[in-house]
Write a protein that holds these residues in place. Sequence first.
Motif, PDB file in Angstrom:
ATOM      1  N   LEU A  45       0.187  -1.335   0.088  1.00 55.25           N
ATOM      2  CA  LEU A  45      -0.274   0.189   0.082  1.00 55.25           C
ATOM      3  C   LEU A  45       0.870   1.267  -0.118  1.00 55.25           C
ATOM      4  O   LEU A  45       0.518   2.029  -0.866  1.00 55.25           O
ATOM      5  CB  LEU A  45      -0.827  -0.047   1.165  1.00 55.25           C
ATOM      6  N   ALA A  46       2.012   1.404   0.416  1.00 56.94           N
ATOM      7  CA  ALA A  46       2.981   2.411   0.609  1.00 56.94           C
ATOM      8  C   ALA A  46       3.426   3.028  -0.724  1.00 56.94           C
ATOM      9  O   ALA A  46       2.719   3.617  -1.494  1.00 56.94           O
ATOM     10  CB  ALA A  46       3.876   1.732   1.574  1.00 56.94           C
ATOM     11  N   ARG A  47       3.589   1.508  -1.346  1.00 52.37           N
ATOM     12  CA  ARG A  47       3.880   2.328  -2.857  1.00 52.37           C
ATOM     13  C   ARG A  47       2.112   2.358  -3.667  1.00 52.37           C
ATOM     14  O   ARG A  47       2.290   3.272  -4.860  1.00 52.37           O
ATOM     15  CB  ARG A  47       4.554   1.766  -3.962  1.00 52.37           C
ATOM     16  N   PHE A  48       1.834   2.153  -3.051  1.00 52.96           N
ATOM     17  CA  PHE A  48       0.001   2.200  -3.854  1.00 52.96           C
ATOM     18  C   PHE A  48      -0.298   3.527  -4.204  1.00 52.96           C
ATOM     19  O   PHE A  48      -0.701   4.207  -4.749  1.00 52.96           O
ATOM     20  CB  PHE A  48      -1.151   1.065  -3.530  1.00 52.96           C
ATOM     21  N   ASP A  53       5.718   7.440  -9.608  1.00 50.49           N
ATOM     22  CA  ASP A  53       6.463   7.847 -11.017  1.00 50.49           C
ATOM     23  C   ASP A  53       5.010   8.506 -10.595  1.00 50.49           C
ATOM     24  O   ASP A  53       3.658   8.609 -10.131  1.00 50.49           O
ATOM     25  CB  ASP A  53       6.348   6.507 -11.909  1.00 50.49           C
ATOM     26  N   GLU A  54       5.342   9.851 -10.250  1.00 52.34           N
ATOM     27  CA  GLU A  54       4.137  10.886 -10.388  1.00 52.34           C
ATOM     28  C   GLU A  54       3.045  10.517 -11.267  1.00 52.34           C
ATOM     29  O   GLU A  54       1.525  10.770 -10.413  1.00 52.34           O
ATOM     30  CB  GLU A  54       4.491  12.075  -9.894  1.00 52.34           C
ATOM     31  N   ALA A  55       3.529  10.477 -12.002  1.00 54.90           N
ATOM     32  CA  ALA A  55       2.327  11.089 -13.304  1.00 54.90           C
ATOM     33  C   ALA A  55       1.133   9.424 -13.103  1.00 54.90           C
ATOM     34  O   ALA A  55       0.698   9.237 -13.425  1.00 54.90           O
ATOM     35  CB  ALA A  55       2.984  10.072 -14.444  1.00 54.90           C
ATOM     36  N   ARG A  56       1.691   8.397 -12.732  1.00 52.83           N
ATOM     37  CA  ARG A  56       0.650   7.727 -12.248  1.00 52.83           C
ATOM     38  C   ARG A  56      -0.120   6.740 -10.941  1.00 52.83           C
ATOM     39  O   ARG A  56      -0.409   6.587 -10.932  1.00 52.83           O
ATOM     40  CB  ARG A  56       1.560   5.665 -12.401  1.00 52.83           C
ATOM     41  N   THR A  61      -1.978  10.816  -3.056  1.00 49.77           N
ATOM     42  CA  THR A  61      -1.281   9.838  -2.372  1.00 49.77           C
ATOM     43  C   THR A  61      -2.116  11.629  -1.614  1.00 49.77           C
ATOM     44  O   THR A  61      -2.118  12.685  -1.618  1.00 49.77           O
ATOM     45  CB  THR A  61       0.031  11.024  -2.466  1.00 49.77           C
ATOM     46  N   PRO A  62      -1.624  10.940  -0.161  1.00 44.91           N
ATOM     47  CA  PRO A  62      -2.548  11.850   0.786  1.00 44.91           C
ATOM     48  C   PRO A  62      -1.938  12.552   1.692  1.00 44.91           C
ATOM     49  O   PRO A  62      -0.499  12.411   1.330  1.00 44.91           O
ATOM     50  CB  PRO A  62      -3.098  10.903   1.842  1.00 44.91           C
ATOM     51  N   ALA A  63      -2.440  13.687   1.756  1.00 52.11           N
ATOM     52  CA  ALA A  63      -1.546  15.032   2.584  1.00 52.11           C
ATOM     53  C   ALA A  63      -2.142  14.741   3.936  1.00 52.11           C
ATOM     54  O   ALA A  63      -1.118  15.235   4.879  1.00 52.11           O
ATOM     55  CB  ALA A  63      -2.278  16.098   2.155  1.00 52.11           C
ATOM     56  N   THR A  64      -2.909  14.139   4.195  1.00 52.27           N
ATOM     57  CA  THR A  64      -3.635  13.536   5.665  1.00 52.27           C
ATOM     58  C   THR A  64      -4.014  12.164   5.852  1.00 52.27           C
ATOM     59  O   THR A  64      -4.917  11.900   5.143  1.00 52.27           O
ATOM     60  CB  THR A  64      -4.607  14.398   6.120  1.00 52.27           C
ATOM     61  N   VAL A  65      -3.608  11.626   6.571  1.00 50.33           N
ATOM     62  CA  VAL A  65      -4.009   9.912   6.974  1.00 50.33           C
ATOM     63  C   VAL A  65      -4.295   9.969   8.291  1.00 50.33           C
ATOM     64  O   VAL A  65      -3.696  10.110   9.949  1.00 50.33           O
ATOM     65  CB  VAL A  65      -2.130   8.879   6.732  1.00 50.33           C
ATOM     66  N   PHE A  66      -5.212   9.090   8.615  1.00 43.93           N
ATOM     67  CA  PHE A  66      -5.869   9.198   9.676  1.00 43.93           C
ATOM     68  C   PHE A  66      -6.139   7.026  10.025  1.00 43.93           C
ATOM     69  O   PHE A  66      -6.140   7.066   9.159  1.00 43.93           O
ATOM     70  CB  PHE A  66      -7.716   9.828   9.847  1.00 43.93           C
TER      71      PHE A  66
END
Length: 184
Positions: A45-48, A53-56, A61-66
């Motif tokens: 999940l970390a790479r998911f 590749d930012e284009a993918r 990519t979250p700014a906040t994780v709960f």
Amino acid sequence: MAPDRIMFIRHAEKPDASAGLGIEADGKADEESLAVRGWQRAGALARFFCPIDEARSERLTPATVFAAGNGPASKSKRSMQTVTPLVALLRQTSQVNYITAYLKEDGAALMTDVLTQRGIVLIAWEHKVLPPLIGHIPGAPAVPAAWPDERFDMVWILDRTDGRWSFSQRPQLLLAGDRAEPIR
């Protein structure tokens, strides 16, 4: 201000007859921790959510994780363990707001806080509580009434456009046996 996107995942695989014992990150047996397969999913999940590749990235990519914290009524560490590799990866490259202050039964307070965040938010929680959490969002779209016990492989996504929320599902397809069909 509300986030543009809220993503929901259930914690990764827990101990049971098919997944085996729960273990801590150091390998110590612990029934409140993830099973080995759960740790595999947590790593994937970390790479998911933070692809090389930012284009993918598809705005994942979250700014906040709960993540659900643990306390007297719920000693489970699984939600926090599920996002630990992601949070560690995000902290290498950017700022991430990581919040574990809410217990799994603190749905209303959690969602009040979620709705004050900006950008993309990820929530890792216990599956039986996920559909009711969404009900705390004003104008929330319809979602499936229940998250099946056997499904660890889906991301529910709420997107906000022009003040309205829409719902979609994104299969993770990270581990053998993950399924592409949405939760109904």
